[in-house]
Every structure is written in structure tokens, then in C-alpha cells.
Design a protein around this motif. Structure first.
Motif, PDB file in Angstrom:
ATOM      1  N   VAL A  17      -3.670 -18.806  18.323  1.00 26.23           N
ATOM      2  CA  VAL A  17      -2.271 -18.459  18.598  1.00 26.23           C
ATOM      3  C   VAL A  17      -1.436 -19.724  18.776  1.00 26.23           C
ATOM      4  N   ASP A  18      -1.997 -20.720  19.454  1.00 27.46           N
ATOM      5  CA  ASP A  18      -1.270 -21.973  19.675  1.00 27.46           C
ATOM      6  C   ASP A  18      -0.920 -22.674  18.363  1.00 27.46           C
ATOM      7  N   GLN A  19      -1.711 -22.445  17.328  1.00 22.43           N
ATOM      8  CA  GLN A  19      -1.453 -23.053  16.025  1.00 22.43           C
ATOM      9  C   GLN A  19      -0.415 -22.273  15.214  1.00 22.43           C
ATOM     10  N   CYS A  20      -0.108 -21.076  15.659  1.00 21.80           N
ATOM     11  CA  CYS A  20       0.810 -20.197  14.933  1.00 21.80           C
ATOM     12  C   CYS A  20       2.259 -20.412  15.372  1.00 21.80           C
ATOM     13  N   GLU A  21       3.166 -19.898  14.557  1.00 19.54           N
ATOM     14  CA  GLU A  21       4.590 -19.953  14.877  1.00 19.54           C
ATOM     15  C   GLU A  21       5.099 -18.651  15.482  1.00 19.54           C
ATOM     16  N   ASP A  22       4.462 -17.530  15.123  1.00 16.08           N
ATOM     17  CA  ASP A  22       4.983 -16.220  15.492  1.00 16.08           C
ATOM     18  C   ASP A  22       3.831 -15.228  15.572  1.00 16.08           C
ATOM     19  N   VAL A  23       3.459 -14.827  16.788  1.00 10.19           N
ATOM     20  CA  VAL A  23       2.399 -13.832  16.956  1.00 10.19           C
ATOM     21  C   VAL A  23       2.856 -12.837  18.021  1.00 10.19           C
ATOM     22  N   ILE A  24       2.812 -11.569  17.658  1.00 10.25           N
ATOM     23  CA  ILE A  24       3.219 -10.491  18.555  1.00 10.25           C
ATOM     24  C   ILE A  24       1.991  -9.646  18.892  1.00 10.25           C
ATOM     25  N   LEU A  25       1.812  -9.350  20.171  1.00 15.75           N
ATOM     26  CA  LEU A  25       0.744  -8.479  20.648  1.00 15.75           C
ATOM     27  C   LEU A  25       1.352  -7.132  20.998  1.00 15.75           C
ATOM     28  N   VAL A  26       0.714  -6.067  20.538  1.00 17.53           N
ATOM     29  CA  VAL A  26       1.123  -4.708  20.916  1.00 17.53           C
ATOM     30  C   VAL A  26       0.053  -4.173  21.856  1.00 17.53           C
ATOM     31  N   THR A  27       0.446  -3.860  23.088  1.00 17.12           N
ATOM     32  CA  THR A  27      -0.507  -3.371  24.088  1.00 17.12           C
ATOM     33  C   THR A  27      -0.781  -1.885  23.866  1.00 17.12           C
ATOM     34  N   PRO A  28      -1.836  -1.372  24.494  1.00 13.35           N
ATOM     35  CA  PRO A  28      -2.172   0.049  24.318  1.00 13.35           C
ATOM     36  C   PRO A  28      -1.030   1.003  24.671  1.00 13.35           C
ATOM     37  N   ASP A  29      -0.104   0.565  25.551  1.00 14.29           N
ATOM     38  CA  ASP A  29       1.026   1.433  25.895  1.00 14.29           C
ATOM     39  C   ASP A  29       2.211   1.264  24.945  1.00 14.29           C
ATOM     40  N   GLY A  30       2.021   0.473  23.865  1.00 10.67           N
ATOM     41  CA  GLY A  30       3.050   0.329  22.844  1.00 10.67           C
ATOM     42  C   GLY A  30       4.065  -0.777  23.084  1.00 10.67           C
ATOM     43  N   MET A  31       3.909  -1.522  24.167  1.00 14.78           N
ATOM     44  CA  MET A  31       4.830  -2.624  24.442  1.00 14.78           C
ATOM     45  C   MET A  31       4.464  -3.830  23.575  1.00 14.78           C
ATOM     46  N   GLU A  32       5.481  -4.576  23.163  1.00 14.02           N
ATOM     47  CA  GLU A  32       5.268  -5.761  22.334  1.00 14.02           C
ATOM     48  C   GLU A  32       5.533  -7.016  23.150  1.00 14.02           C
ATOM     49  N   TYR A  33       4.640  -8.000  22.982  1.00 11.08           N
ATOM     50  CA  TYR A  33       4.749  -9.260  23.706  1.00 11.08           C
ATOM     51  C   TYR A  33       4.609 -10.428  22.735  1.00 11.08           C
TER      52      TYR A  33
END
Length: 81
Positions: A17-33
Motif C-alpha cells: 500500500v505504501d508503494q501505491c498512489e491510491d488504495v481504497i478499503l471497503v469494510t464488511p459494513d460497506g464503508m470505504e477508507y
């Protein structure tokens, strides 16, 4: 879906992730981080890790190079298992 089974895999995932420019995590409750934001990273991963013992992380990126890095991460943990 990415799986994190232990601390080594979590460290490798965060290094990726540290090497990336844009990474989004979607949690089990549907929230995006946004995993590039340190505060959001801790909140999102905390929610995802709390949900299951070996969580499957749903992540995405709009950047082609980042997608390739994430796929490389997945391949590396599959071959190590």
C-alpha cells in the motif's frame, strides 16, 4: 479479495500500500477508507480485522500500476502458503 492470515502478510500488504498512489478499503459494513491516509488506514483495517480472524479485504484502486502491485502481493502470499 485479499486475505491477511498473519502479521507477516499484514506487513507485506501495508508495504505494498505504501508503494501505491491510491488504495481504497471497503469494510464488511460497506464503508470505504483511503489506505493512503494514516488515520483512515487504522480505522478501516481495525474494522476489517475485528470482523473476522482471517479477514478478506476488499480493496480497489483507479491506478493501473497500483492494481498490478496489489495483484503481485496476492500472488506472492499464495505461492508462500
Amino acid at each position: 479479495m485479499l486475505t491477511v492470515r498473519n502479521n507477516e502478510e499484514l506487513k507485506l500488504f501495508l508495504d505494498t500500500v505504501d508503494q501505491c498512489e491510491d488504495v481504497i478499503l471497503v469494510t464488511p459494513d460497506g464503508m470505504e477508507y483511503n489506505l493512503k491516509d494514516l488515520r483512515e488506514r487504522f480505522i478501516g483495517l481495525g474494522k476489517a480485522m475485528n470482523a473476522e480472524e482471517n479477514p478478506e479485504l476488499e480493496v480497489y484502486s483507479q491506478n493501473r500500476e497500483d492494481v498490478a502491485r496489489l495483484f503481485h502481493y496476492m500472488e506472492s502470499i499464495e505461492t508462500a502458503a
